[in-house]
Design an enzyme around this catalytic site. Structure first.
Site, PDB file in Angstrom:
ATOM      1  N   TYR A   1       0.800  -1.228   0.000  1.00 48.74           N
ATOM      2  CA  TYR A   1       0.000   0.000   0.000  1.00 48.74           C
ATOM      3  C   TYR A   1       0.833   1.279   0.000  1.00 48.74           C
ATOM      4  O   TYR A   1       1.759   1.427   0.796  1.00 48.74           O
ATOM      5  CB  TYR A   1      -0.926   0.028   1.222  1.00 48.74           C
TER       6      TYR A   1
ATOM      7  N   GLY B   1       2.429   4.693   0.655  1.00 48.11           N
ATOM      8  CA  GLY B   1       3.726   5.105   1.188  1.00 48.11           C
ATOM      9  C   GLY B   1       4.557   3.956   1.729  1.00 48.11           C
ATOM     10  O   GLY B   1       5.776   4.087   1.870  1.00 48.11           O
TER      11      GLY B   1
ATOM     12  N   LYS C   1       7.351   8.584   0.238  1.00 53.42           N
ATOM     13  CA  LYS C   1       7.704   8.967   1.604  1.00 53.42           C
ATOM     14  C   LYS C   1       9.080   8.434   2.005  1.00 53.42           C
ATOM     15  O   LYS C   1       9.847   9.111   2.685  1.00 53.42           O
ATOM     16  CB  LYS C   1       6.638   8.481   2.591  1.00 53.42           C
TER      17      LYS C   1
ATOM     18  N   THR D   1      -3.512  18.318  -1.124  1.00 51.22           N
ATOM     19  CA  THR D   1      -3.917  18.148  -2.526  1.00 51.22           C
ATOM     20  C   THR D   1      -4.999  19.171  -2.872  1.00 51.22           C
ATOM     21  O   THR D   1      -4.966  19.794  -3.934  1.00 51.22           O
ATOM     22  CB  THR D   1      -4.420  16.719  -2.769  1.00 51.22           C
ATOM     23  N   ASN D   2      -5.944  19.355  -1.952  1.00 49.63           N
ATOM     24  CA  ASN D   2      -7.031  20.294  -2.231  1.00 49.63           C
ATOM     25  C   ASN D   2      -6.547  21.735  -2.348  1.00 49.63           C
ATOM     26  O   ASN D   2      -7.016  22.478  -3.208  1.00 49.63           O
ATOM     27  CB  ASN D   2      -8.132  20.168  -1.173  1.00 49.63           C
TER      28      ASN D   2
ATOM     29  N   ARG E   1      -7.673   5.883  -2.195  1.00 52.87           N
ATOM     30  CA  ARG E   1      -6.807   6.828  -2.910  1.00 52.87           C
ATOM     31  C   ARG E   1      -6.975   6.715  -4.414  1.00 52.87           C
ATOM     32  O   ARG E   1      -7.349   5.654  -4.937  1.00 52.87           O
ATOM     33  CB  ARG E   1      -5.342   6.526  -2.576  1.00 52.87           C
TER      34      ARG E   1
ATOM     35  N   ASN F   1     -10.470  29.032   0.609  1.00 52.30           N
ATOM     36  CA  ASN F   1      -9.178  29.235   1.263  1.00 52.30           C
ATOM     37  C   ASN F   1      -8.317  30.263   0.523  1.00 52.30           C
ATOM     38  O   ASN F   1      -7.358  30.799   1.081  1.00 52.30           O
ATOM     39  CB  ASN F   1      -8.420  27.903   1.393  1.00 52.30           C
TER      40      ASN F   1
HETATM   41  P1  GTP Z   1      -2.205  13.239   2.061  1.00 53.01           P
HETATM   42  O1  GTP Z   1      -2.267  12.807   0.639  1.00 53.01           O
HETATM   43  O2  GTP Z   1      -2.550  12.155   3.022  1.00 53.01           O
HETATM   44  O3  GTP Z   1      -0.892  13.854   2.409  1.00 53.01           O
HETATM   45  O4  GTP Z   1      -3.423  14.296   2.295  1.00 53.01           O
HETATM   46  P2  GTP Z   1      -3.604  15.833   1.888  1.00 53.01           P
HETATM   47  O5  GTP Z   1      -2.944  16.702   2.896  1.00 53.01           O
HETATM   48  O6  GTP Z   1      -3.249  16.042   0.469  1.00 53.01           O
HETATM   49  O7  GTP Z   1      -5.187  16.042   2.098  1.00 53.01           O
HETATM   50  P3  GTP Z   1      -6.376  16.209   1.020  1.00 53.01           P
HETATM   51  O8  GTP Z   1      -6.292  17.508   0.269  1.00 53.01           O
HETATM   52  O9  GTP Z   1      -6.459  14.982   0.207  1.00 53.01           O
HETATM   53  O10 GTP Z   1      -7.632  16.311   1.983  1.00 53.01           O
HETATM   54  C1  GTP Z   1      -7.930  15.318   2.940  1.00 53.01           C
HETATM   55  C2  GTP Z   1      -9.368  15.399   3.356  1.00 53.01           C
HETATM   56  O11 GTP Z   1      -9.656  16.675   3.897  1.00 53.01           O
HETATM   57  C3  GTP Z   1     -10.333  15.188   2.197  1.00 53.01           C
HETATM   58  O12 GTP Z   1     -11.422  14.399   2.630  1.00 53.01           O
HETATM   59  C4  GTP Z   1     -10.793  16.583   1.859  1.00 53.01           C
HETATM   60  O13 GTP Z   1     -12.086  16.598   1.313  1.00 53.01           O
HETATM   61  C5  GTP Z   1     -10.716  17.306   3.201  1.00 53.01           C
HETATM   62  N1  GTP Z   1     -10.374  18.743   3.047  1.00 53.01           N
HETATM   63  C6  GTP Z   1      -9.395  19.270   2.274  1.00 53.01           C
HETATM   64  N2  GTP Z   1      -9.389  20.622   2.334  1.00 53.01           N
HETATM   65  C7  GTP Z   1     -10.385  20.973   3.180  1.00 53.01           C
HETATM   66  C8  GTP Z   1     -10.885  22.237   3.662  1.00 53.01           C
HETATM   67  O14 GTP Z   1     -10.404  23.321   3.323  1.00 53.01           O
HETATM   68  N3  GTP Z   1     -11.921  22.182   4.547  1.00 53.01           N
HETATM   69  C9  GTP Z   1     -12.477  21.003   4.938  1.00 53.01           C
HETATM   70  N4  GTP Z   1     -13.481  21.047   5.799  1.00 53.01           N
HETATM   71  N5  GTP Z   1     -12.040  19.795   4.492  1.00 53.01           N
HETATM   72  C10 GTP Z   1     -11.005  19.774   3.638  1.00 53.01           C
HETATM   73  C1  SPV Z   2       0.353  10.550   3.411  1.00 54.00           C
HETATM   74  O1  SPV Z   2      -0.031   9.700   4.228  1.00 54.00           O
HETATM   75  O2  SPV Z   2       0.833  11.659   3.763  1.00 54.00           O
HETATM   76  C2  SPV Z   2       0.217  10.282   1.972  1.00 54.00           C
HETATM   77  C3  SPV Z   2      -0.239   8.954   1.555  1.00 54.00           C
HETATM   78  O3  SPV Z   2       0.518  11.153   1.160  1.00 54.00           O
HETATM   79  S1  SPV Z   2       1.056   7.789   1.534  1.00 54.00           S
HETATM   80  O4  SPV Z   2       1.658   7.815   0.204  1.00 54.00           O
HETATM   81  O5  SPV Z   2       0.472   6.475   1.797  1.00 54.00           O
HETATM   82  O6  SPV Z   2       2.059   8.117   2.507  1.00 54.00           O
HETATM   83 MN    MN Z   3       1.109  13.124   2.220  1.00 49.98          MN
END
Ligand code: GTP
Ligand code: SPV
Ligand code: MN
Length: 587
Positions: free
Chosen positions: A198, A200, A207, A254-255, A366, A492
């Site tokens: 899986y 990371g 990672k 990511t968002n 994912r 944001n």
């Molecule tokens: P990793 O890939 O694990 O490192 O995660 P990430 O930091 O890229 O987080 P990602 O953007 O995928 O968001 C993770 C979760 O948080 C998702 O379910 C999104 O829908 C939610 N999320 C992201 N941005 C926001 C925000 O501004 N507000 C809220 N309420 N939820 C958010």
């Molecule tokens: C995280 O956990 O911060 C990720 C997903 O980006 S993984 O690649 O599984 O570490």
């Molecule tokens: Mn990450």
């Protein structure tokens, strides 16, 4: 001979002698090869095809139900000195670790093929990029590495020229969680991972290499390898700003990297450079530049839709691999937060009913896609020099206490702000979720050495440069009993706009004990329905609660003993003093 590089050939031969595969295959990284691996996995039942009319060239992979996230308790940093790994890491003595892994890897590939994946983290022609070779028995890993890294013949050529690469040995073993280890030997540029297929745990370029091993290299070579997105923001005047932001796993990187401007922000453009990892280098003028070592995204699926993030949603409509999502009655992928479709199967492949209390998609399900799928992909992601960073933003998931945004007083105070990050745990790692833990710089699971040394390294930059980015902290996740106080996602940009104006020295701010907080009129809320009460709450700083928080942070810092830099404690004392002063003056 598969390569003219003896070091590489000898190492691959050694791994094959230990693991005993039926065949060794060297990946060339071509599109044709990718399609062959997809066909192979369809054959093996590792993948199933999704609805080709609505999700062309998209596939579903179901991982073992006991193998659905990173496993921090099974992740080790194996340095000769225990203290070099620090108490932020699990540690094992390197010889002992190698013996343990040799036993587990012995004959682990018998009857399976072994795939050799040469890859380059970062643009192929960048001097900041670093190469590695992952050896694996998982076709799923090959396909994911194809989408997420620059892999194949070109990377091999660079490795042959440089004669330097990180050695990554991976086997899914028998997927037994009891025999699962993700071990790093930073002194040997080596990673060994067994027992998981899986994310990371298994895609070793991400990672394991680009953060844990690279952070160690960055310490030795005076740069930074960080768990940060990189985003390009263009204002209506056509000025471009590059921001790097570190939030813990599943906390919005990511968002934010793929943000869609609110309608009232006419003329603004946002493009993605990277969504998870940034490598930062300082130039002769003391300016920090960032490259994204990856070339694809391994993103959280739940919550992604046309409303929260149209870009991300579009990005995963074609040429994507979905892992651990559910299925609809017409064979489309489905997840919590998807706005259409009737789910009939959950992530394990069992029947799913609308009134079920269980999740349909796994919370850590994912998508894997090439960054080129992103409609707002920035070509600068391929720039060998990277992009100049004007602001570094830290953040966490905090339902209480932490304001929407504040700015550190200067770099060293910013290092304190980063080192103090606390965040509620998420499904990205195995274990309980929703528990606040300290996650300094969002690097708790990813720093390949002692945090004490890491903070010292961060602090050293203020002695080297007058031109450093400003440092900020954000929190999109404040809640009351009605849910989130701040709408988040595209909105944001309103906060990033404030950050940018602060970087341009265009606006003033409220100086508080924890840093600079926006004057109310400076956060543009045009077109946003948010109550005054919520807005006040989002910027309120409760000195007593912050004193308690700072006490907790101090206890955490003290665990690092002698390695903890005094400057960090000085910054901490300053904040305590101002908090106490503010309480006295308000009495
Ligand atoms: P990793 O890939 O694990 O490192 O995660 P990430 O930091 O890229 O987080 P990602 O953007 O995928 O968001 C993770 C979760 O948080 C998702 O379910 C999104 O829908 C939610 N999320 C992201 N941005 C926001 C925000 O501004 N507000 C809220 N309420 N939820 C958010
Ligand atoms: C995280 O956990 O911060 C990720 C997903 O980006 S993984 O690649 O599984 O570490
Ligand atoms: Mn990450």
């Amino acid at each position: 001979m598969n390569t003219k590089n003896n070091q590489l050939q000898n190492w691959v031969n050694e791994v094959a002698a230990l693991t005993n595969p039926s065949e060794v295959y060297w990946c060339d990284g071509s599109q044709e090869e990718y399609q062959n691996f997809i066909a192979l996995m369809l054959d093996l039942g590792d993948l199933s095809e999704l609805n080709p009319d609505t999700f062309p060239n998209c596939y579903l992979h179901r991982s073992d139900p006991m193998d659905v996230a990173r496993v921090e308790h099974l992740t080790f940093i194996c340095t000769s000195e225990k203290d070099d790994a620090g108490l932020n890491n699990n540690w094992m003595e390197p010889n002992q670790a190698h013996r343990k892994l040799d036993d587990l890897f012995e004959n682990c590939m018998s009857g399976r093929k072994m795939y050799v994946i040469p890859y380059c983290m970062g643009p192929m022609d960048s001097k900041y990029s670093r190469c590695g070779v992952e050896v694996t028995d998982s076709p799923y890993v090959v396909a994911n590495m194809f989408l997420m890294t620059r892999m194949g013949s070109e990377a091999l050529k660079r490795i042959e020229d440089e004669n330097k690469f990180v050695k990554g040995m991976h086997s899914i073993g028998d997927l037994d969680p009891e025999k699962r280890f993700i071990m790093h030997f930073p002194e040997e540029d080596t990673i060994r991972s067994i027992g998981s297929g899986y994310g990371g745990n298994a895609l070793l370029g991400k990672k394991c290499h680009a953060l844990r091993v690279a952070s160690w290299q960055a310490l030795k070579e005076n740069w930074l390898a960080e768990h940060m997105l990189i985003v390009e923001i263009e204002n209506p005047e056509g000025e471009k700003f590059y921001i790097a932001a570190a939030f813990p796993s599943a906390c919005g990187k990511t968002n934010l990297a793929m943000l869609i401007p609110p309608e009232v922000f006419e003329g603004w453009k946002v493009k993605t450079i990277g969504d998870d990892i940034a490598w930062l280098h300082m130039d002769d003028n003391g300016q920090l530049w960032a490259i994204n070592p990856e070339s694809g995204y391994f993103g959280v699926v739940p919550g992604t839709n046309e409303k929260t993030n149209r870009n991300a949603y579009q990005t995963i409509q074609s040429n994507a691999i979905y892992t651990n999502v559910g299925l609809t009655d017409n064979n489309e992928p489905w997840w919590e937060g998807k706005l259409d479709g009737t789910p009939v199967k959950d992530w394990k492949g069992d029947d799913f009913y609308a009134d079920s209390n269980e999740n349909c998609a796994h919370p850590n399900s994912r998508f894997t896609v090439s960054a080129k799928n992103n409609p707002e992909y920035s070509n600068l992601a391929d720039s060998p020099s990277g992009v100049p960073i004007c602001a570094i933003v830290f953040g966490g998931r905090r339902s209480e206490l932490v304001p929407l945004v504040y700015e550190a007083k200067d770099w060293n105070h910013g290092v304190l702000v980063g080192a103090s990050v606390g965040s509620e745990t998420t499904a990205a790692a195995a274990g309980d979720t929703g528990i606040v833990r300290r996650d300094p710089m969002a690097m708790k699971p990813f720093c390949g050495y002692n945090f004490g040394d890491y903070w010292r390294h961060w602090l050293s930059f203020s002695k080297q440069s007058q031109n450093l980015p400003k440092i900020f902290h954000v929190n999109w996740f404040r809640q009351n009993d009605q849910g989130f106080l701040w709408p988040g996602f595209g909105e944001n940009l309103r906060v990033l706009n404030w950050i940018i104006q602060r970087c341009q020295n265009k606006i003033d701010a409220n100086k508080t004990p924890i840093g600079y907080v926006p004057l109310k009129q400076d956060i543009d809320i045009a077109g946003l329905s948010i109550s005054d009460e919520n807005l006040n709450e989002l910027f309120h700083i409760d000195a007593n609660q912050w004193l308690a928080e700072m006490k907790d942070i101090k206890e955490y810092f003290d665990e690092f003993g002698e390695r903890l830099p005094n400057e960090l404690l000085d910054e901490h004392s300053e904040v305590i003093k101002s908090l106490k002063d503010s309480l006295h003056s308000s009495q």
